[in-house]
Design a protein around this motif. Structure first.
Motif, mmCIF file in Angstrom:
data_model
loop_
_atom_site.group_PDB
_atom_site.id
_atom_site.type_symbol
_atom_site.label_atom_id
_atom_site.label_comp_id
_atom_site.label_asym_id
_atom_site.label_seq_id
_atom_site.Cartn_x
_atom_site.Cartn_y
_atom_site.Cartn_z
ATOM 1 N N ARG A 227 9.651 -5.108 10.077
ATOM 2 C CA ARG A 227 11.039 -4.684 10.206
ATOM 3 C C ARG A 227 12.014 -5.735 9.693
ATOM 4 N NH1 ARG A 227 12.703 -3.919 15.508
ATOM 5 N NH2 ARG A 227 11.029 -5.259 16.259
ATOM 6 N N ALA A 228 11.737 -6.983 9.932
ATOM 7 C CA ALA A 228 12.648 -8.062 9.522
ATOM 8 C C ALA A 228 12.467 -8.469 8.070
ATOM 9 C CB ALA A 228 12.450 -9.277 10.418
ATOM 10 N N GLY A 229 11.376 -8.038 7.464
ATOM 11 C CA GLY A 229 11.121 -8.429 6.082
ATOM 12 C C GLY A 229 10.484 -9.796 5.953
ATOM 13 N N THR A 230 9.879 -10.280 7.031
ATOM 14 C CA THR A 230 9.312 -11.627 7.019
ATOM 15 C C THR A 230 7.794 -11.657 6.939
ATOM 16 O OG1 THR A 230 9.306 -11.651 9.440
ATOM 17 C CG2 THR A 230 11.254 -12.550 8.332
ATOM 18 N N ARG A 231 7.149 -10.516 7.099
ATOM 19 C CA ARG A 231 5.688 -10.473 7.098
ATOM 20 C C ARG A 231 5.190 -9.399 6.134
ATOM 21 N NH1 ARG A 231 1.603 -7.897 10.816
ATOM 22 N NH2 ARG A 231 -0.302 -9.095 10.528
ATOM 23 N N PRO A 232 5.058 -9.728 4.860
ATOM 24 C CA PRO A 232 4.496 -8.772 3.901
ATOM 25 C C PRO A 232 2.966 -8.790 3.940
ATOM 26 C CG PRO A 232 5.121 -10.779 2.763
ATOM 27 C CD PRO A 232 5.470 -10.976 4.214
ATOM 28 N N LEU A 233 2.384 -7.638 3.732
ATOM 29 C CA LEU A 233 0.933 -7.503 3.639
ATOM 30 C C LEU A 233 0.584 -6.792 2.334
ATOM 31 C CD1 LEU A 233 0.131 -6.336 7.289
ATOM 32 C CD2 LEU A 233 -0.157 -8.639 6.345
ATOM 33 N N TYR A 234 -0.579 -7.144 1.756
ATOM 34 C CA TYR A 234 -0.961 -6.571 0.469
ATOM 35 C C TYR A 234 -2.441 -6.228 0.435
ATOM 36 C CZ TYR A 234 3.423 -8.749 -0.965
ATOM 37 O OH TYR A 234 4.748 -9.125 -1.054
ATOM 38 N N ALA A 235 -2.763 -5.185 -0.300
ATOM 39 C CA ALA A 235 -4.146 -4.892 -0.617
ATOM 40 C C ALA A 235 -4.642 -5.946 -1.613
ATOM 41 C CB ALA A 235 -4.267 -3.498 -1.219
ATOM 42 N N ASP A 236 -5.929 -6.190 -1.595
ATOM 43 C CA ASP A 236 -6.496 -7.190 -2.497
ATOM 44 C C ASP A 236 -6.234 -6.849 -3.960
ATOM 45 O OD1 ASP A 236 -9.474 -7.858 -0.487
ATOM 46 O OD2 ASP A 236 -7.437 -8.649 -0.363
ATOM 47 N N SER A 237 -6.153 -5.572 -4.263
ATOM 48 C CA SER A 237 -5.991 -5.127 -5.643
ATOM 49 C C SER A 237 -4.641 -5.532 -6.242
ATOM 50 C CB SER A 237 -6.151 -3.612 -5.730
ATOM 51 O OG SER A 237 -5.207 -2.963 -4.898
ATOM 52 N N VAL A 238 -3.657 -5.832 -5.393
ATOM 53 C CA VAL A 238 -2.322 -6.156 -5.909
ATOM 54 C C VAL A 238 -1.823 -7.526 -5.458
ATOM 55 C CG1 VAL A 238 -1.762 -3.700 -5.933
ATOM 56 C CG2 VAL A 238 -0.988 -5.115 -4.026
ATOM 57 N N ASP B 172 8.243 -5.095 -6.305
ATOM 58 C CA ASP B 172 8.250 -5.719 -7.618
ATOM 59 C C ASP B 172 6.819 -5.813 -8.114
ATOM 60 O OD1 ASP B 172 10.816 -7.504 -6.247
ATOM 61 O OD2 ASP B 172 11.075 -6.467 -8.157
ATOM 62 N N LEU B 173 6.560 -5.221 -9.273
ATOM 63 C CA LEU B 173 5.233 -5.191 -9.860
ATOM 64 C C LEU B 173 5.227 -6.107 -11.085
ATOM 65 C CD1 LEU B 173 5.936 -2.324 -8.525
ATOM 66 C CD2 LEU B 173 4.065 -1.452 -9.929
ATOM 67 N N SER B 174 4.237 -6.963 -11.191
ATOM 68 C CA SER B 174 4.113 -7.822 -12.363
ATOM 69 C C SER B 174 2.644 -7.930 -12.753
ATOM 70 C CB SER B 174 4.701 -9.207 -12.093
ATOM 71 O OG SER B 174 3.981 -9.857 -11.069
ATOM 72 N N GLY B 175 2.392 -8.464 -13.937
ATOM 73 C CA GLY B 175 1.019 -8.582 -14.408
ATOM 74 C C GLY B 175 0.315 -7.246 -14.469
ATOM 75 N N TRP C 271 4.144 0.901 0.902
ATOM 76 C CA TRP C 271 3.968 1.517 -0.415
ATOM 77 C C TRP C 271 2.500 1.955 -0.539
ATOM 78 C CZ3 TRP C 271 7.774 2.727 -3.757
ATOM 79 C CH2 TRP C 271 9.005 2.063 -3.630
ATOM 80 N N VAL C 272 2.336 3.160 -1.039
ATOM 81 C CA VAL C 272 1.018 3.740 -1.280
ATOM 82 C C VAL C 272 1.015 4.271 -2.704
ATOM 83 C CG1 VAL C 272 -0.580 5.592 -0.616
ATOM 84 C CG2 VAL C 272 0.676 4.333 1.149
ATOM 85 N N ARG C 273 -0.107 4.186 -3.388
ATOM 86 C CA ARG C 273 -0.162 4.726 -4.746
ATOM 87 C C ARG C 273 -1.352 5.657 -4.912
ATOM 88 N NH1 ARG C 273 -1.865 -0.575 -8.456
ATOM 89 N NH2 ARG C 273 -4.021 -0.784 -7.673
ATOM 90 N N GLN C 274 -1.250 6.518 -5.910
ATOM 91 C CA GLN C 274 -2.346 7.423 -6.247
ATOM 92 C C GLN C 274 -2.505 7.467 -7.753
ATOM 93 O OE1 GLN C 274 -2.126 11.443 -4.691
ATOM 94 N NE2 GLN C 274 -4.337 11.656 -4.866
ATOM 95 N N ARG D 122 -5.477 8.371 -2.531
ATOM 96 C CA ARG D 122 -4.349 7.513 -2.240
ATOM 97 C C ARG D 122 -4.829 6.136 -1.801
ATOM 98 N NH1 ARG D 122 -0.892 11.969 1.226
ATOM 99 N NH2 ARG D 122 0.121 12.995 -0.535
ATOM 100 N N GLU D 123 -4.107 5.118 -2.197
ATOM 101 C CA GLU D 123 -4.453 3.734 -1.887
ATOM 102 C C GLU D 123 -3.245 3.043 -1.275
ATOM 103 O OE1 GLU D 123 -5.898 -0.378 -4.180
ATOM 104 O OE2 GLU D 123 -4.949 1.237 -5.301
ATOM 105 N N TRP D 124 -3.372 2.594 -0.020
ATOM 106 C CA TRP D 124 -2.321 1.762 0.563
ATOM 107 C C TRP D 124 -2.299 0.444 -0.192
ATOM 108 C CZ3 TRP D 124 -2.820 -3.108 2.594
ATOM 109 C CH2 TRP D 124 -1.673 -3.643 3.221
ATOM 110 N N ILE D 125 -1.117 -0.025 -0.603
ATOM 111 C CA ILE D 125 -1.056 -1.270 -1.360
ATOM 112 C C ILE D 125 -0.209 -2.345 -0.711
ATOM 113 C CG2 ILE D 125 -1.629 -0.307 -3.623
ATOM 114 C CD1 ILE D 125 1.360 -0.260 -4.255
#
Length: 126
Positions: free
Chosen positions: A52-63, A81-84, A35-38, A44-47
C-alpha cells in the motif's frame, strides 16, 4: 471499481516502456496492487506486486532486475517500468486489485484478485 491500463505498444528488443494503471471507485491506499501478464497461447503469469505504501515491491523471477513497479497514491496510479525487453515479454499486461484490503502476499494467485483492467498489449519486435 475500475482499472484502466495504458502505455503499451510496439517496442524493439532491448527497449523500455512504462505502463500505467488509473484506479478509481475504491480507496486505492487500502490495497496492495499487482501486474499480471498473459503471453499468446499461454496462461496468466503474476509478475509483480507492491504494498500500500509503495515500499515493498515483489517480482517474479522472470522479470526481476528488469521491471520496476511503483505507485502514486496521490493520483491513484499504478506503474510498471519495463526494460531490457525481449520477445518473451510480448504479452497483454493487466493491472489487478486484491480482493481483500491490507493484504500483500509473497505469492499471489488468481483467487486473491477480484478486479482486472482490460489490459494493454506490449509487443517486443524489431
Amino acid at each position: 471499481v475500475q482499472l484502466v491500463e495504458s502505455g503499451g505498444g510496439l517496442v524493439q528488443p532491448g527497449g523500455s516502456v512504462r505502463l500505467s494503471c488509473a484506479a478509481s471507485g475504491f480507496t486505492f491506499t487500502n490495497f496492495a496492487m499487482n501486474w499480471v501478464r498473459q503471453a499468446p497461447g499461454k496462461g496468466r503469469e503474476w509478475i509483480s506486486s507492491i504494498d500500500r505504501a509503495g515500499t515493498r515491491p515483489l517480482y517474479a523471477d522472470s522479470v526481476k532486475g528488469r521491471f520496476t513497479i511503483s505507485r502514486d497514491n496521490t493520483n491513484n496510479i499504478l506503474y510498471l517500468d519495463l526494460s531490457g525487453l525481449n520477445s518473451d515479454d510480448t504479452a497483454m499486461y493487466y493491472c489487478v486489485k486484491y480482493r481483500l484490503p491490507y493484504v500483500h502476499y509473497d505469492r499471489s494467485t488468481e483467487k486473491d484478485f477480484d478486479t482486472w483492467g482490460p489490459g494493454t498489449q506490449v509487443t517486443v519486435s524489431a
